[in-house]
Scaffold this motif. Structure first.
Motif, PDB file in Angstrom:
ATOM      1  N   GLY A 245       0.805  -1.212   0.000  1.00 24.75           N
ATOM      2  CA  GLY A 245       0.000   0.000   0.000  1.00 24.75           C
ATOM      3  C   GLY A 245       0.837   1.259   0.000  1.00 24.75           C
ATOM      4  N   LEU A 246       0.291   2.299  -0.639  1.00 21.73           N
ATOM      5  CA  LEU A 246       0.959   3.593  -0.704  1.00 21.73           C
ATOM      6  C   LEU A 246       0.614   4.405   0.537  1.00 21.73           C
TER       7      LEU A 246
ATOM      8  N   SER B  84     -14.451  15.484 -11.200  1.00 20.91           N
ATOM      9  CA  SER B  84     -15.094  14.299 -10.636  1.00 20.91           C
ATOM     10  C   SER B  84     -14.333  13.781  -9.422  1.00 20.91           C
ATOM     11  N   GLU B  85     -15.002  12.949  -8.623  1.00 23.54           N
ATOM     12  CA  GLU B  85     -14.356  12.338  -7.465  1.00 23.54           C
ATOM     13  C   GLU B  85     -13.225  11.403  -7.902  1.00 23.54           C
ATOM     14  N   LYS B  86     -13.447  10.688  -8.994  1.00 24.74           N
ATOM     15  CA  LYS B  86     -12.413   9.761  -9.466  1.00 24.74           C
ATOM     16  C   LYS B  86     -11.154  10.504  -9.897  1.00 24.74           C
ATOM     17  N   TYR B  87     -11.347  11.645 -10.532  1.00 24.73           N
ATOM     18  CA  TYR B  87     -10.171  12.399 -10.965  1.00 24.73           C
ATOM     19  C   TYR B  87      -9.461  13.037  -9.774  1.00 24.73           C
ATOM     20  N   ALA B  88     -10.230  13.506  -8.811  1.00 26.61           N
ATOM     21  CA  ALA B  88      -9.625  14.052  -7.590  1.00 26.61           C
ATOM     22  C   ALA B  88      -8.812  12.979  -6.867  1.00 26.61           C
TER      23      ALA B  88
ATOM     24  N   TRP C  14      -3.686  10.727  -5.296  1.00 29.95           N
ATOM     25  CA  TRP C  14      -2.818   9.543  -5.287  1.00 29.95           C
ATOM     26  C   TRP C  14      -1.443   9.906  -5.828  1.00 29.95           C
ATOM     27  N   MET C  15      -1.402  10.739  -6.853  1.00 27.42           N
ATOM     28  CA  MET C  15      -0.125  11.173  -7.416  1.00 27.42           C
ATOM     29  C   MET C  15       0.652  12.029  -6.428  1.00 27.42           C
TER      30      MET C  15
ATOM     31  N   LYS D  19       1.259  16.895 -12.597  1.00 26.70           N
ATOM     32  CA  LYS D  19       1.637  16.024 -11.486  1.00 26.70           C
ATOM     33  C   LYS D  19       2.773  15.088 -11.894  1.00 26.70           C
ATOM     34  N   TRP D  20       2.713  14.585 -13.141  1.00 25.58           N
ATOM     35  CA  TRP D  20       3.791  13.728 -13.659  1.00 25.58           C
ATOM     36  C   TRP D  20       5.112  14.490 -13.668  1.00 25.58           C
TER      37      TRP D  20
END
Length: 266
Positions: A80-81, A121-125, A130-131, A182-183
């Motif tokens: 896990g991160l 969106s929540e998924k993109y947030a 995560w990044m 972010k990358w």
């Protein structure tokens, strides 16, 4: 030399014959797998271990899942991160190989939303957060002053030349500007994109969608990457995309990437 591969297998059970055949023919020292789509208890450890690999698996029922396979001794496994104790998605595993080099298998969130825009969106947030967590973990690894390799499916198209049709991906979470920022923030910590350090040609893809005959037309994207610490980059000898597995029957939509590092004393 040590050869490390990364491969999003898109279900280890569905692709097991392809995976074991590739391991037998290619025999990398270390393999980072993503998108296992099974719990750790359901991972085909016997078949993999019969080929000489030790395994470290973080699984999840039907979704996600990452693993490290190693012919060399594997120790100090982190599952896990760090940075969000509430995150139950199986997207990160890290270990030390042969007492020498730290490796991590990464399955970075996609961030897209079915039937709607990713932005906002929540998924993109979740993807962007995560990044940020990955960047924080990378800073800790750099502080340890041990060579490391972060490999996996990053779900990031870094530059237009990493995509067959940039305009078609303009609003996709893999190519949105915030994703690429972010990358770059991650890379600017001092990491090396292994493939691009050796090969600046466009059209070097690692993923082809199942739809629209993308594989046959070579309409791909590059989203599977190796990022190397300075100590690992100093040992970089080769980085290659092995396209052959993508052309097999029942293939994953991703294909393996293999990086070769010289021995520390070389």
């Amino acid at each position: 030399m040590i050869r490390i591969a990364t491969w999003n297998v898109n279900s280890i059970k569905a692709r097991l014959a392809n995976v074991t055949a590739w391991l037998e023919s290619t025999a990398p020292d270390v393999v980072l797998l993503q998108e296992l789509k099974c719990e750790a208890s359901g991972f085909p450890a016997l078949e993999i271990e019969a080929l000489g690999y030790r395994t470290a698996v973080v699984g999840q029922k039907s979704y996600n899942g990452v693993a490290i396979l190693s012919r060399l001794p594997i120790a100090d496994i982190r599952e896990g991160l760090p940075g969000d104790d509430s995150d139950e998605q199986a997207r990160y595993v890290e270990a030390t190989i042969d007492g020498d080099i730290r490796v991590a298998s990464i399955y970075l969130p996609n961030g897209n939303v079915s039937g709607g825009p990713a932005q906002g969106s929540e998924k993109y947030a979740y993807k962007l957060a995560w990044m940020d967590r990955l960047r924080a973990r990378t800073r800790d690894l750099l502080d340890d002053d041990r060579p490391f390799v972060l490999g996996g499916d990053y779900n990031v198209i870094p530059e237009p030349e990493d995509c067959h049709d940039p305009a078609a991906w303009a609003d996709d979470a893999l190519f949105l500007l915030d994703t690429r920022r972010k990358w770059r923030a991650l890379r600017h910590l001092g990491l090396t994109d292994a493939l691009r350090a050796l090969d600046d040609r466009p059209g070097r893809y690692t993923f082809w969608d199942y739809q629209g005959r993308a594989w046959q037309a070579d309409n791909g994207i590059r989203i599977d990457h190796f990022l190397l610490s300075p100590g690992a980059a100093d040992r970089l000898d080769a980085c290659d995309i092995d396209r052959e597995p993508r052309g097999k029957d029942k293939a994953s939509d991703h294909t393996p990437v293999v990086v070769t590092l010289r021995d520390a004393a070389a």
